[in-house]
Write an enzyme that holds these catalytic residues in place. Structure first.
Site, short mmCIF file in Angstrom:
data_model
loop_
_atom_site.label_atom_id
_atom_site.label_comp_id
_atom_site.label_asym_id
_atom_site.label_seq_id
_atom_site.Cartn_x
_atom_site.Cartn_y
_atom_site.Cartn_z
CB SER A 1 -0.96 0.01 1.19
OG SER A 1 -0.29 -0.24 2.40
CG HIS B 1 -0.80 -5.26 2.01
ND1 HIS B 1 -0.18 -5.11 3.22
CD2 HIS B 1 -0.81 -4.00 1.46
CE1 HIS B 1 0.19 -3.84 3.38
NE2 HIS B 1 -0.20 -3.14 2.33
CG HIS C 1 5.83 -9.09 7.86
ND1 HIS C 1 6.80 -8.26 7.36
CD2 HIS C 1 4.71 -8.34 7.98
CE1 HIS C 1 6.28 -7.06 7.19
NE2 HIS C 1 5.01 -7.07 7.55
NE ARG D 1 2.24 -4.00 12.38
CZ ARG D 1 2.07 -4.11 11.06
NH1 ARG D 1 1.58 -3.09 10.38
NH2 ARG D 1 2.42 -5.21 10.43
CG ASP E 1 -3.40 -8.18 8.74
OD1 ASP E 1 -3.95 -7.10 9.02
OD2 ASP E 1 -2.54 -8.30 7.85
N1 CMX Z 1 1.11 -19.87 5.41
C1 CMX Z 1 1.52 -20.73 4.45
N2 CMX Z 1 2.58 -20.53 3.66
C2 CMX Z 1 3.29 -19.40 3.89
C3 CMX Z 1 2.94 -18.48 4.88
C4 CMX Z 1 1.80 -18.73 5.65
N3 CMX Z 1 1.36 -17.88 6.58
N4 CMX Z 1 3.85 -17.46 4.84
C5 CMX Z 1 4.72 -17.75 3.85
N5 CMX Z 1 4.38 -18.91 3.27
C6 CMX Z 1 5.01 -19.56 2.11
C7 CMX Z 1 4.98 -18.63 0.89
O1 CMX Z 1 3.70 -18.67 0.27
C8 CMX Z 1 6.12 -19.16 0.08
O2 CMX Z 1 5.69 -20.35 -0.53
P1 CMX Z 1 6.25 -20.80 -2.00
O3 CMX Z 1 7.75 -20.86 -1.87
O4 CMX Z 1 5.56 -22.09 -2.24
O5 CMX Z 1 5.82 -19.71 -2.95
C9 CMX Z 1 7.15 -19.56 1.16
O6 CMX Z 1 6.39 -19.76 2.36
C10 CMX Z 1 8.21 -18.51 1.42
O7 CMX Z 1 7.56 -17.30 1.72
P2 CMX Z 1 8.27 -16.20 2.66
O8 CMX Z 1 9.52 -15.76 1.97
O9 CMX Z 1 8.37 -16.70 4.04
O10 CMX Z 1 7.18 -15.03 2.68
P3 CMX Z 1 6.94 -13.88 1.60
O11 CMX Z 1 7.82 -12.75 1.96
O12 CMX Z 1 6.99 -14.40 0.21
O13 CMX Z 1 5.41 -13.50 1.92
C11 CMX Z 1 3.53 -12.97 3.27
C12 CMX Z 1 5.04 -12.77 3.06
C13 CMX Z 1 3.05 -12.04 4.38
C14 CMX Z 1 2.79 -12.61 1.97
C15 CMX Z 1 3.28 -14.44 3.63
O14 CMX Z 1 3.90 -14.73 4.86
C16 CMX Z 1 1.80 -14.80 3.72
O15 CMX Z 1 1.21 -15.15 2.68
N6 CMX Z 1 1.19 -14.74 4.94
C17 CMX Z 1 -0.24 -14.98 5.08
C18 CMX Z 1 -1.04 -13.76 4.62
C19 CMX Z 1 -0.90 -12.61 5.61
O16 CMX Z 1 -1.08 -12.77 6.81
N7 CMX Z 1 -0.64 -11.42 5.10
C20 CMX Z 1 -0.59 -10.19 5.92
C21 CMX Z 1 0.81 -9.59 6.08
C22 CMX Z 1 0.77 -8.32 6.88
C23 CMX Z 1 0.12 -7.21 6.13
O17 CMX Z 1 0.65 -6.78 5.08
O18 CMX Z 1 -0.96 -6.75 6.54
#
Ligand code: CMX
Length: 438
Positions: free
Chosen positions: A240, A270, A317, A326, A372
């Protein structure tokens, strides 16, 4: 010129000169290098922009103008029923100084004075199908307010680039001031038969927002202040913030830029994760016959989610590598105000169970909960149960951070953003080159 605007000019304009000198005299200093993986994987960890308002440390969490969340909880002015006023953190992000009670009150008064939303914005909202997601309504309403942009009008007249910050200041103040009214309108239109509630000018910004949504409980007013304070900013690279900055770099005004940023916040990885967390917890409870799940049930459900190739919302994250402060601020609020709440107990159990399972996958870089993971449960406790609306609350708060940053961009003369991109063929050629030199 009003006091806050004058203070901003005193801070920002000398820094703009300093940055020019910095670039002229030290522009060739090398800051780092990056890898093929970073280029393919969302530029994680690459330093690519300057954001004055906050900095995120992977281990410690966010610092707003150098202050951590626990520090700010002690230092920022508070509202009547407790919790820091979001007006205070706005003042801090804007000026870099801690506000006095009077400073925060002046922001409150200025926002109340500027909060009138033009009728055509409500008319536009009323024309949308009722099933339109609240985030779509929110983004459209912000865009519809673009008719009011002082910056766009000044640019059309031919404003000197050194003066950009001035109409941008007006847009930022006006836009933030109007967001609670718009968000409350969307909520009441979508969930409360269009019965709207007039603002109460005696209340501070956060409490008035809760009031317009239809919540008069002091606990909910306090929660809204906390919520609107902790979601404001998370340095510049999150979707964002980066989107708002990027769109604004083309000199698109505050309304265009924020609307774009909100479309990014509406993504489930996000800001939309806050609604997804609640949906996921409800699904989990339903899966186990609507009884209180055990830790074993939770572990099984997390495994099932992962096996289905889905993410566990609220965990992980892109930058943080520890529990989000937070999350902790909200957990402490829950411990004080709703310790016996059933959903809070489930959230606590998730905290005990989920990280170990995520760690065991060996690929998830941060197994800990983010902001979140907690927010929805607090809102449900006070009766705000319509979880599709939660990301709008996040957006009202996030606007404070991304728009103050955008104002700094204009004051510092930030240029149009245009990073380079390459093709995979180019990447493969680099790999070959590296092999031959090795
Ligand atoms: N559940 C399952 N798998 C997850 C995960 C979770 N909570 N967090 C990361 N992973 C997976 C990724 O999808 C990725 O999988 P692939 O290699 O198969 O593509 C792998 O683990 C590596 O990811 P990462 O490097 O640890 O995390 P990223 O930096 O790529 O992504 C985030 C970060 C937040 C998008 C991810 O942790 C996620 O999808 N979390 C759940 C959604 C969420 O809570 N988002 C809110 C974030 C805070 C905000 O912005 O408000």
């Amino acid at each position: 010129m009003d006091k806050l605007k004058e203070k901003f000019a005193q801070k920002a304009l000398p820094l703009a000169d300093e940055i020019k000198t910095l670039i002229k005299e030290h522009g060739n200093i090398v800051l780092g290098s990056y890898t093929l993986e970073q280029v393919y994987h969302g530029m994680k960890g690459m330093i690519g922009m300057v954001t004055e308002t906050s900095k995120l440390d992977p281990e410690e969490g966010i610092r707003f103008r150098g202050y951590s969340i626990p520090e700010l909880r002690l230092k920022l002015p508070r509202g009547a029923g407790g919790e820091n006023l979001p007006e205070g953190i706005f003042y801090l992000l804007l000026t870099g100084e801690l506000p006095t009670e009077d400073d925060a009150r002046e922001v409150s008064n200025a926002w109340a004075r500027r909060s009138h939303v033009p009728k055509h914005v409500f008319d536009m909202l009323d024309s949308l199908p009722m099933a339109t997601h609240p985030m779509t309504q929110f983004s459209l309403a912000i865009l519809a307010m673009q008719t009011e942009s002082n910056f766009a009008a000044a640019y059309r007249k031919g404003i000197n680039k050194k003066q950009y910050w001035d109409p941008m200041f007006e847009d930022v103040m006006n836009c933030i001031a109007r967001l609670p009214r718009i968000a409350a309108y969307i909520y009441r239109r979508t969930y409360k038969n269009g019965v709207h509630i007039e603002p109460n000018p005696k209340l501070d910004w956060g409490a008035n927002f809760a009031h317009m949504l239809g919540f008069e409980d002091e606990g909910m007013h306090a929660l809204m202040r906390l919520y609107l304070t902790i979601h404001v900013d998370h340095e510049g690279g999150n979707v964002s913030a980066h989107t708002t900055h990027l769109v604004g770099s083309a000199l698109s005004d505050a309304y265009y830029s924020l609307s774009a940023g909100m479309n990014g916040l509406a993504g489930p990885l996000h800001g939309l994760a806050n609604q997804e967390v609640v949906r996921w917890i409800y699904d989990l409870r339903q899966f186990y016959g609507d009884k209180m799940p055990s830790k074993e049930d939770i572990a099984e459900y997390v495994e099932k989610t992962l096996a289905e190739g889905r993410v566990v919302p609220g965990y992980g994250h892109a930058v943080l590598r520890k529990t989000d402060p937070r999350y902790i601020a909200q957990m402490e609020f829950a411990q004080t105000h709703l310790a016996d709440d059933e959903l809070f107990k489930i959230v606590q159990m998730l905290y005990e169970v989920v990280p170990e399972i995520l760690k065991s996958t060996g690929k998830i870089k941060n197994p800990w909960p983010n902001v979140d993971a907690h927010s929805g449960v607090l809102l449900i406790h006070y009766g705000l149960t319509e979880y599709d609306f939660y990301t709008v609350l996040f957006g009202v708060s996030r606007a404070i951070g991304v728009l103050t940053s955008l104002l700094w961009d204009r004051a510092l003369g930030s240029p149009i953003e245009r990073p380079g991109s390459v093709t995979s063929d180019w990447m493969k050629a680099q790999v070959e080159k590296a092999k031959t030199t090795a």
